[in-house]
Design an enzyme around this catalytic site. Structure first.
Site, mmCIF file in Angstrom:
data_model
loop_
_atom_site.group_PDB
_atom_site.id
_atom_site.type_symbol
_atom_site.label_atom_id
_atom_site.label_comp_id
_atom_site.label_asym_id
_atom_site.label_seq_id
_atom_site.Cartn_x
_atom_site.Cartn_y
_atom_site.Cartn_z
ATOM 1 N N ASN A 13 -1.695 10.304 -6.072
ATOM 2 C CA ASN A 13 -2.598 9.365 -5.397
ATOM 3 C C ASN A 13 -3.996 9.606 -5.957
ATOM 4 O O ASN A 13 -4.642 10.593 -5.606
ATOM 5 C CB ASN A 13 -2.562 9.609 -3.875
ATOM 6 C CG ASN A 13 -3.550 8.724 -3.133
ATOM 7 O OD1 ASN A 13 -4.196 7.854 -3.726
ATOM 8 N ND2 ASN A 13 -3.681 8.946 -1.833
ATOM 9 N N LYS A 15 -6.597 7.995 -5.415
ATOM 10 C CA LYS A 15 -7.653 7.582 -4.461
ATOM 11 C C LYS A 15 -8.699 6.728 -5.185
ATOM 12 O O LYS A 15 -8.319 5.960 -6.080
ATOM 13 C CB LYS A 15 -8.233 8.813 -3.767
ATOM 14 C CG LYS A 15 -7.114 9.655 -3.115
ATOM 15 C CD LYS A 15 -7.576 10.682 -2.132
ATOM 16 C CE LYS A 15 -6.365 11.411 -1.546
ATOM 17 N NZ LYS A 15 -6.711 12.409 -0.547
ATOM 18 N N HIS A 98 -2.088 5.738 5.077
ATOM 19 C CA HIS A 98 -2.727 7.010 4.701
ATOM 20 C C HIS A 98 -3.820 7.360 5.714
ATOM 21 O O HIS A 98 -4.506 6.472 6.221
ATOM 22 C CB HIS A 98 -3.320 6.885 3.293
ATOM 23 C CG HIS A 98 -3.727 8.197 2.719
ATOM 24 N ND1 HIS A 98 -4.894 8.833 3.074
ATOM 25 C CD2 HIS A 98 -3.112 9.018 1.826
ATOM 26 C CE1 HIS A 98 -4.972 9.987 2.417
ATOM 27 N NE2 HIS A 98 -3.899 10.116 1.658
ATOM 28 N N GLU A 100 -6.675 8.513 5.365
ATOM 29 C CA GLU A 100 -8.035 8.055 5.002
ATOM 30 C C GLU A 100 -8.222 6.578 5.351
ATOM 31 O O GLU A 100 -9.324 6.163 5.715
ATOM 32 C CB GLU A 100 -8.301 8.333 3.515
ATOM 33 C CG GLU A 100 -8.504 9.826 3.268
ATOM 34 C CD GLU A 100 -8.170 10.290 1.860
ATOM 35 O OE1 GLU A 100 -7.888 9.456 0.984
ATOM 36 O OE2 GLU A 100 -8.170 11.523 1.652
ATOM 37 N N GLU A 170 1.900 14.013 5.715
ATOM 38 C CA GLU A 170 0.609 14.563 5.297
ATOM 39 C C GLU A 170 -0.179 14.980 6.537
ATOM 40 O O GLU A 170 -0.796 14.121 7.191
ATOM 41 C CB GLU A 170 -0.205 13.501 4.545
ATOM 42 C CG GLU A 170 0.355 13.095 3.221
ATOM 43 C CD GLU A 170 -0.739 12.620 2.254
ATOM 44 O OE1 GLU A 170 -0.664 12.984 1.082
ATOM 45 O OE2 GLU A 170 -1.667 11.907 2.681
ATOM 46 N N GLY A 176 -7.083 17.277 1.342
ATOM 47 C CA GLY A 176 -8.370 17.550 0.699
ATOM 48 C C GLY A 176 -9.083 18.788 1.213
ATOM 49 O O GLY A 176 -10.250 19.010 0.902
ATOM 50 N N SER A 216 -3.233 19.167 -0.108
ATOM 51 C CA SER A 216 -3.662 20.348 -0.865
ATOM 52 C C SER A 216 -2.543 20.974 -1.710
ATOM 53 O O SER A 216 -2.482 22.199 -1.852
ATOM 54 C CB SER A 216 -4.290 21.386 0.075
ATOM 55 O OG SER A 216 -5.449 20.843 0.683
HETATM 56 P P1 13P Z 1 -5.055 16.351 -1.650
HETATM 57 O O1 13P Z 1 -3.861 16.714 -2.499
HETATM 58 O O2 13P Z 1 -6.310 16.184 -2.428
HETATM 59 O O3 13P Z 1 -5.173 17.239 -0.460
HETATM 60 O O4 13P Z 1 -4.747 14.880 -1.069
HETATM 61 C C1 13P Z 1 -3.539 14.646 -0.466
HETATM 62 C C2 13P Z 1 -3.426 13.195 -0.237
HETATM 63 O O5 13P Z 1 -4.146 12.633 0.564
HETATM 64 C C3 13P Z 1 -2.447 12.463 -1.026
HETATM 65 O O6 13P Z 1 -2.239 11.188 -0.503
#
Ligand code: 13P
Length: 253
Positions: A13, A15, A98, A100, A170, A176, A216
């Protein structure tokens, strides 16, 4: 490949990172470094990169996904992109729900559920995200949160449609943060997810739904998590932006 014979799945991902020229470069680095053919790699890139990367992917085994879509296929929705539009340009996956999107754009289980149903009907495989917040984990309500999310997000999804669906667990606090889940906690949540799916669709259909972990992930912590029977792969954020690190994760499957 897993013991069960199921194909592992690693999703990157990206982002809101990489303009088209950078995306093309990162794609090529990843494509040329893949050695594992026992694993499906799906790259979920920003909307503006989709055409570029989908064209590059056409000659490879790599699948391309979006990071969101709308819950209608056309109409007066300024700024939105529909599942049909994504399908039309060779995109075959989409991340939905997601944390976010929920945190910054007010997405709910209800809107995500509409997107999940339309995405499947439009020929996309949704990667449906569930996960508890830190407060929910501390209060001991993780199991309830996950099973309610599964029920709400899959409301109206029929058993045969599960063949085109991936669940990504997740935990919000792990995204993150550099803080990955503990092995035993992931084993437990996978059981909760399978039990929720079983109560809706029966054991056999539930067992065939791929479950990914995200939050992470890096090349150091992932091998251990992949050893969990119920885990079919990973949803990788930050580490998917560095070809060398992402390839280590993919090639360890
Ligand atoms: P990270 O791997 O940066 O923690 O992000 C995970 C994520 O949100 C994948 O969709």
């Amino acid at each position: 490949m897993k013991k069960s014979g199921k194909m592992r799945i690693i999703v990157g991902n990206w982002k809101m990172n990489k303009a088209p020229a950078e995306a093309a470069a990162l794609f090529s680095e990843i494509a040329s470094g893949l050695t594992s053919d026992c694993c499906r790699v799906i790259l979920c890139v920003p909307f503006v990169d989709l055409l570029t990367v989908a064209n590059l992917a056409a000659d490879t085994e790599i699948c391309i996904g979006a990071q969101n879509c709308h819950f209608d296929n056309e109409g007066a929705y300024t700024g939105e992109i529909s599942p049909a539009m994504l399908n039309n340009i060779g995109v075959n996956h989409v991340i939905l729900g997601h944390s976010e999107r929920r945190k910054y754009f007010g997405e709910t289980d209800e809107t995500t559920n509409k997107k999940v149903k339309l995405a499947i009907a439009s020929g996309l495989t949704p990667i449906v995200c569930v996960g508890e917040t830190l407060l929910e984990r501390e209060l001991g309500v993780t199991d309830e949160k996950i099973s309610i999310q599964i029920k709400k997000l899959l409301n109206g999804v029929l058993t045969p449609q599960l063949e085109n669906l991936i669940i990504a667990y997740e935990p919000v606090w792990a995204v993150g943060s550099g803080r990955c889940i503990e092995h035993a906690d992931l084993v437990h949540v996978c059981k909760v997810i399978r039990a929720s799916l079983s109560s809706l669709y029966g054991v056999e259909a539930a067992n065939n739904v791929p479950i990914l972990y995200g939050g992470s992930i890096n090349s150091q912590n992932f091998t251990d998590l992949l050893s969990i029977d119920d885990i079919d792969g990973g949803l990788v954020g930050g580490a998917s932006l560095v070809a060398e690190e992402f390839l280590k994760i993919v090639n360890c499957t």
